[in-house]
Write a protein that holds these residues in place. Structure first.
Motif, PDB file in Angstrom:
ATOM      1  N   GLY A   1      -1.550  49.244 -10.077  1.00  0.00           N
ATOM      2  CA  GLY A   1      -2.480  48.633  -9.637  1.00  0.00           C
ATOM      3  C   GLY A   1      -2.532  47.069  -8.906  1.00  0.00           C
ATOM      4  O   GLY A   1      -1.979  47.563  -8.176  1.00  0.00           O
ATOM      5  N   GLY A   2      -3.217  46.238  -8.987  1.00  0.00           N
ATOM      6  CA  GLY A   2      -2.960  45.207  -8.763  1.00  0.00           C
ATOM      7  C   GLY A   2      -4.494  45.300  -7.148  1.00  0.00           C
ATOM      8  O   GLY A   2      -4.263  43.498  -6.101  1.00  0.00           O
ATOM      9  N   HIS A   3      -4.659  46.248  -7.842  1.00  0.00           N
ATOM     10  CA  HIS A   3      -6.134  46.658  -6.752  1.00  0.00           C
ATOM     11  C   HIS A   3      -7.846  45.990  -7.818  1.00  0.00           C
ATOM     12  O   HIS A   3      -7.225  46.783  -8.505  1.00  0.00           O
ATOM     13  CB  HIS A   3      -5.881  47.295  -6.051  1.00  0.00           C
ATOM     14  CG  HIS A   3      -4.766  48.016  -5.298  1.00  0.00           C
ATOM     15  ND1 HIS A   3      -4.674  47.740  -3.645  1.00  0.00           N
ATOM     16  CD2 HIS A   3      -3.829  47.690  -4.979  1.00  0.00           C
ATOM     17  CE1 HIS A   3      -3.718  47.653  -3.427  1.00  0.00           C
ATOM     18  NE2 HIS A   3      -2.284  47.996  -3.970  1.00  0.00           N
ATOM     19  N   GLY A   4      -8.331  46.054  -6.697  1.00  0.00           N
ATOM     20  CA  GLY A   4      -9.623  45.707  -7.907  1.00  0.00           C
ATOM     21  C   GLY A   4      -9.988  45.060  -9.108  1.00  0.00           C
ATOM     22  O   GLY A   4      -8.981  43.832  -9.409  1.00  0.00           O
ATOM     23  N   GLY A   5     -10.064  45.391  -9.797  1.00  0.00           N
ATOM     24  CA  GLY A   5     -10.399  45.080 -11.257  1.00  0.00           C
ATOM     25  C   GLY A   5      -8.423  45.516 -12.296  1.00  0.00           C
ATOM     26  O   GLY A   5      -8.783  44.805 -13.343  1.00  0.00           O
ATOM     27  N   ALA A   6      -7.849  45.977 -11.432  1.00  0.00           N
ATOM     28  CA  ALA A   6      -6.593  46.933 -12.454  1.00  0.00           C
ATOM     29  C   ALA A   6      -5.334  45.491 -12.433  1.00  0.00           C
ATOM     30  O   ALA A   6      -5.280  45.569 -11.256  1.00  0.00           O
ATOM     31  CB  ALA A   6      -6.067  47.955 -11.665  1.00  0.00           C
ATOM     32  N   PRO A   7      -5.072  45.123 -13.508  1.00  0.00           N
ATOM     33  CA  PRO A   7      -4.152  44.128 -13.505  1.00  0.00           C
ATOM     34  C   PRO A   7      -2.625  45.091 -13.275  1.00  0.00           C
ATOM     35  O   PRO A   7      -2.486  45.905 -12.923  1.00  0.00           O
ATOM     36  CB  PRO A   7      -4.095  43.739 -15.117  1.00  0.00           C
ATOM     37  CG  PRO A   7      -4.780  45.102 -15.316  1.00  0.00           C
ATOM     38  CD  PRO A   7      -5.297  45.366 -15.203  1.00  0.00           C
ATOM     39  N   GLU A   8      -1.732  44.001 -11.952  1.00  0.00           N
ATOM     40  CA  GLU A   8      -0.504  44.464 -11.784  1.00  0.00           C
ATOM     41  C   GLU A   8       0.530  44.511 -13.011  1.00  0.00           C
ATOM     42  O   GLU A   8       0.175  44.370 -14.031  1.00  0.00           O
ATOM     43  CB  GLU A   8       0.060  43.550 -10.547  1.00  0.00           C
ATOM     44  CG  GLU A   8       1.354  44.208 -10.458  1.00  0.00           C
ATOM     45  CD  GLU A   8       2.112  44.027  -9.460  1.00  0.00           C
ATOM     46  OE1 GLU A   8       2.010  44.733  -8.815  1.00  0.00           O
ATOM     47  OE2 GLU A   8       1.543  42.422  -9.124  1.00  0.00           O
ATOM     48  N   SER A   9       1.454  45.739 -13.050  1.00  0.00           N
ATOM     49  CA  SER A   9       2.096  46.270 -14.003  1.00  0.00           C
ATOM     50  C   SER A   9       3.487  47.053 -13.600  1.00  0.00           C
ATOM     51  O   SER A   9       3.009  48.054 -12.066  1.00  0.00           O
ATOM     52  CB  SER A   9       1.729  47.098 -15.240  1.00  0.00           C
ATOM     53  OG  SER A   9       1.377  48.154 -14.499  1.00  0.00           O
ATOM     54  N   VAL A  10       4.252  46.616 -14.442  1.00  0.00           N
ATOM     55  CA  VAL A  10       5.188  47.895 -14.342  1.00  0.00           C
ATOM     56  C   VAL A  10       5.700  48.064 -15.386  1.00  0.00           C
ATOM     57  O   VAL A  10       6.193  47.571 -16.620  1.00  0.00           O
ATOM     58  CB  VAL A  10       7.302  46.778 -13.814  1.00  0.00           C
ATOM     59  CG1 VAL A  10       8.160  47.122 -13.580  1.00  0.00           C
ATOM     60  CG2 VAL A  10       6.750  46.147 -11.837  1.00  0.00           C
ATOM     61  N   SER A  11       6.181  49.638 -15.166  1.00  0.00           N
ATOM     62  CA  SER A  11       6.245  50.123 -16.550  1.00  0.00           C
ATOM     63  C   SER A  11       7.094  51.515 -17.012  1.00  0.00           C
ATOM     64  O   SER A  11       7.933  51.738 -15.451  1.00  0.00           O
ATOM     65  CB  SER A  11       5.193  51.172 -16.900  1.00  0.00           C
ATOM     66  OG  SER A  11       4.074  50.076 -17.292  1.00  0.00           O
ATOM     67  N   VAL A  12       8.249  51.665 -17.592  1.00  0.00           N
ATOM     68  CA  VAL A  12       9.137  52.233 -17.355  1.00  0.00           C
ATOM     69  C   VAL A  12       9.428  53.005 -19.399  1.00  0.00           C
ATOM     70  O   VAL A  12       8.743  52.193 -20.051  1.00  0.00           O
ATOM     71  CB  VAL A  12      10.394  51.667 -17.749  1.00  0.00           C
ATOM     72  CG1 VAL A  12      10.797  50.507 -18.604  1.00  0.00           C
ATOM     73  CG2 VAL A  12      12.024  52.431 -17.644  1.00  0.00           C
ATOM     74  N   PHE A  13       9.786  54.067 -19.308  1.00  0.00           N
ATOM     75  CA  PHE A  13       9.566  54.883 -20.363  1.00  0.00           C
ATOM     76  C   PHE A  13      11.113  55.105 -20.507  1.00  0.00           C
ATOM     77  O   PHE A  13      12.205  55.176 -20.359  1.00  0.00           O
ATOM     78  CB  PHE A  13       9.317  55.995 -20.364  1.00  0.00           C
ATOM     79  CG  PHE A  13       9.490  57.143 -19.316  1.00  0.00           C
ATOM     80  CD1 PHE A  13      10.014  58.066 -19.550  1.00  0.00           C
ATOM     81  CD2 PHE A  13       8.086  57.147 -18.916  1.00  0.00           C
ATOM     82  CE1 PHE A  13      10.898  58.568 -18.649  1.00  0.00           C
ATOM     83  CE2 PHE A  13       8.672  58.257 -17.570  1.00  0.00           C
ATOM     84  CZ  PHE A  13       9.956  58.651 -16.984  1.00  0.00           C
TER      85      PHE A  13
END
Length: 301
Positions: free
Chosen positions: A258-270
């Motif tokens: 994310g972080g581009h356009g309308g997508a929120p920036e995120s950091v994910s892990v599973f």
């Protein structure tokens, strides 16, 4: 040995203790700094009576973190949506300042989430006793309680952690395999393939603090999690994957998007159990993200 030498020799250990207690690297670093100031204010005679500087500093950091935990508990009462610990975003470079810290099993996100469910005294007692082997007498001094009460806090925490049973860290190759497969399924909008990668009891936890669009509650079940992820991929399209990059989150394979356009920036892990993804933790809170990502460009210890 000088005061500065004492702190520098034990800094990585103390920051690790602080992070496990508070879930915040900023709070951990502040506690270590405050411990240094307290050590610095002691007279030469008082410092000479300290037999074990590491143990003394650990108990001071523990006491400071207890105060921060109590303040954080009050703040969380008004927090919007799920709360996740501040992620430790690092690289595979052994020279990365976080490399030492994230190697520890106890800081993987699944374990940190379990610690977040404990009361402040339980959390401090558990970390100091089970992880660091401090005596209940020392823990009682940190908590300002009796030895029997300190023992009770640790016992209750131990039972809660055992009941939660967070999965151990999966092998790096397995993490990468699952990450690649998830990315492929999302790029094709293949819900069924994604369901097959998820454990039947999978959960998605998104921490946005109400500052960006995200699920306000945990999402449970492989089918529901898969449908939500595919829906997000279809909603944001290329904006979601434009900033995609693999990163290490608390020492496990994760991704930044994310972080581009309308997508929120995120950091994910599973987290992985029985070869499937059992939990996905996504940080979208801009304040927590800024703190985590900023540390990839500056020293920690």
């Amino acid at each position: 040995m000088s005061i500065a030498t004492d702190i520098e020799e034990h800094r990585a250990h103390l920051v690790s203790v602080g992070y496990r207690m508070t879930g915040s690297l900023a709070d951990a670093e502040d506690a270590v700094q405050d411990a240094w100031l307290r050590l610095n204010r002691l007279s030469d005679e008082e410092r000479a009576r300290i037999r074990d500087p590491r143990a003394w500093l650990t108990t001071v950091v523990g006491r400071l973190c207890l105060d921060r935990l109590r303040s954080a508990s009050a703040r969380r009462e008004s927090y919007i949506g799920p709360w996740l610990p501040e992620p430790l975003v690092s690289t595979a470079d052994e020279d990365d300042p976080l490399a030492v810290l994230v190697r520890e099993e106890e800081v993987r996100m699944a374990a940190m989430v379990v610690l977040d469910q404990l009361t402040p005294p339980q959390r401090v007692a558990f970390v100091l006793h089970d992880a660091l082997a401090l005596t209940f007498g020392e823990i009682a001094q940190v908590l300002s309680c009796s030895i029997a009460t300190a023992r009770q806090h640790a016992s209750r925490a131990r039972r809660a952690v055992a009941a939660a049973h967070p999965p151990p860290r999966a092998a790096a190759a397995e993490q990468l395999r699952l990450l690649t497969a998830v990315a492929d399924a999302l790029s094709r909008g293949d819900t069924q393939s994604l369901v097959a990668l998820l454990h039947p009891d999978a959960v998605l936890v998104s921490d946005s603090g109400g500052m960006t669009p995200a699920a306000r509650r945990e999402v449970y079940g492989a089918d529901k999690v898969a449908r939500l992820l595919v829906g997000l991929s279809q909603r944001y399209g290329e904006d979601l994957v434009a900033g995609w990059a693999p990163v290490l989150v608390n020492g496990e394979q994760g991704w930044r998007s994310g972080g581009h356009g309308g997508a929120p920036e995120s950091v994910s892990v599973f987290s992985v159990r029985d070869g499937q993804i059992v939990a996905i933790y996504s940080m979208l809170n801009p304040a927590k993200l800024a703190a985590a990502l900023d540390r990839t460009d500056r020293p920690v210890f």
